[in-house]
Scaffold this motif. Structure first.
Motif, PDB file in Angstrom:
ATOM      1  N   SER A   1      65.240 -20.380  34.941  1.00  0.00           N
ATOM      2  CA  SER A   1      64.627 -20.776  36.214  1.00  0.00           C
ATOM      3  C   SER A   1      65.457 -20.344  37.424  1.00  0.00           C
ATOM      4  CB  SER A   1      64.414 -22.300  36.250  1.00  0.00           C
ATOM      5  OG  SER A   1      63.576 -22.702  35.187  1.00  0.00           O
ATOM      6  N   GLY A   2      66.200 -19.257  37.279  1.00  0.00           N
ATOM      7  CA  GLY A   2      66.978 -18.720  38.398  1.00  0.00           C
ATOM      8  C   GLY A   2      68.204 -19.523  38.752  1.00  0.00           C
TER       9      GLY A   2
ATOM     10  N   ALA B   1      70.917 -17.097  39.623  1.00  0.00           N
ATOM     11  CA  ALA B   1      70.469 -15.884  40.318  1.00  0.00           C
ATOM     12  C   ALA B   1      71.284 -15.606  41.572  1.00  0.00           C
ATOM     13  CB  ALA B   1      68.990 -16.002  40.667  1.00  0.00           C
TER      14      ALA B   1
ATOM     15  N   PHE C   1      65.772 -15.681  35.841  1.00  0.00           N
ATOM     16  CA  PHE C   1      64.598 -16.433  36.281  1.00  0.00           C
ATOM     17  C   PHE C   1      63.671 -16.737  35.105  1.00  0.00           C
ATOM     18  CE2 PHE C   1      65.492 -15.344  40.739  1.00  0.00           C
ATOM     19  CZ  PHE C   1      65.099 -16.526  41.351  1.00  0.00           C
TER      20      PHE C   1
END
Length: 351
Positions: A176-177, A180, A172
């Protein structure tokens, strides 16, 4: 073809296992059922959290995740005589609930907190599994090697879960993930089933003491308070030798090693000596743990039966105090460096 996200697949498999445990209705499996059900629900919430944008799942995910290590610890304490401080283990989930509900206002560090929580419980389980005197009092002595491995694997899985959370945080922070979901899905798919497996292993090894005690056991049980006075926490070498001598006498005369459900707790009750003192004394005098010593007596009986009877190996390991062939073969090979079949053949060839 419909693609089912990994968290839901994991949840389905865990749910099936939970249902099986529920219908078995064994007392030892109750905590295990709760843990596996918790893992199944958590995995589903993870799937909904990342597949939808519903706020409630964002709140539930960290709350349920914070419950997993504490419930896992509780499942393992079922095999020990730990003093259970339930409030301490309930405190982290309570803090996470407060943090999740107030997250929009002050951004509490939930992810680092969860990582630290998992590492702490993981280290605690590893420490318990590696303790030289840490034989679970309520576990069958023949099953101790398996429960020891399960406890250590559970600790490792909790630490791995913390590492996964750290990777998610890094993803993240720098990407920016973007990855994820994949990291979490794969991580949960690996760690949750393995954690569930370790808890199942322990629950199947715990002996529920529902049997009635004979008069001798009842009298020794009444003296447990006095025993703690008679046997101090720090034993001298002479005191340890006396304890070992008494245990040896009990094993040879009463043949308690033939009891397949023999636990350290049961041995303590039969001998009138606290479990911790037995474990410590055996370790110091023999240089081996009580599980290994008991299994050595069982293997000696098995060797006699292999030589003097035509019984099958299955019948022999039952008659020697073992419950499973895998435990019997493992211990027989450890002690004799031969398989039971090879030992029988070598003895017959030597005649």
């Amino acid at each position: 073809m419909i693609a089912i996200p990994l968290p839901f697949v994991t949840s389905l498999l865990l749910s099936i296992l939970a249902v099986v445990l529920f219908y078995r209705r064994e007392q030892a499996a109750q905590a295990t059922f709760i843990f596996i059900a918790l893992c199944a629900v958590t995995s589903s919430i993870v799937g909904f959290r990342w597949e939808t944008d519903i706020a409630v799942f964002k709140v539930l995910q960290p709350v349920l995740a914070s419950c997993i290590p504490g419930v896992a610890w509780y499942c393992f304490t079922k095999s020990h005589r730990y003093k259970k401080s339930y409030f301490i283990h309930c405190l982290p989930p309570m803090l996470v609930v407060i943090g999740s509900l107030t997250y929009p206002f002050w951004r509490p560090p939930l992810d680092p907190f969860l990582a630290v929580l998992y590492v702490a419980y993981g280290i605690a389980l590893l420490k318990a599994s590696l303790s030289s005197n840490g034989i679970p009092e309520k576990v069958r002595l023949s099953d101790f090697p398996n429960t020891q491995k399960a406890e250590s694997y559970a600790g490792i899985m909790l630490i791995v879960s913390a590492v996964i959370d750290i990777f998610v945080g890094i993803n993240f922070a720098f990407y920016s993930g973007a990855n994820a979901l994949n990291i979490i899905a794969i991580g949960y798919c690996i760690t949750l089933p393995l954690l569930a497996g370790t808890v199942v292993v322990v629950s199947q090894s715990v002996v529920q003491e529902n049997i009635e005690m004979d008069s001798n056991e009842e009298s020794t049980s009444r003296l447990m308070v006095e025993m703690k006075v008679s046997y101090p926490s720090v034993l001298t070498e002479e005191e340890m030798k006396k304890i070992v001598s008494k245990i040896d006498l009990l094993i040879t005369e009463k043949e308690v090693f033939l009891d397949p459900d023999l636990t350290l707790d049961r041995l303590a009750r039969k001998s009138g000596i606290p479990a911790k003192q037995i474990s410590t004394s055996i370790n110091q005098v023999y240089g081996r743990n009580i599980s290994q010593v008991i299994n050595e007596y069982r293997i000696e009986r098995a060797k006699q039966l292999l030589i003097s009877t035509d019984k099958t190996i299955t019948q022999i390991y039952f008659d020697s105090g073992f419950q499973t062939k895998s435990n019997f073969n493992r211990e027989f090979t450890r002690i004799t460096e031969q398989t039971p079949s090879a030992y029988r053949s070598s003895q017959q060839d030597g005649k």
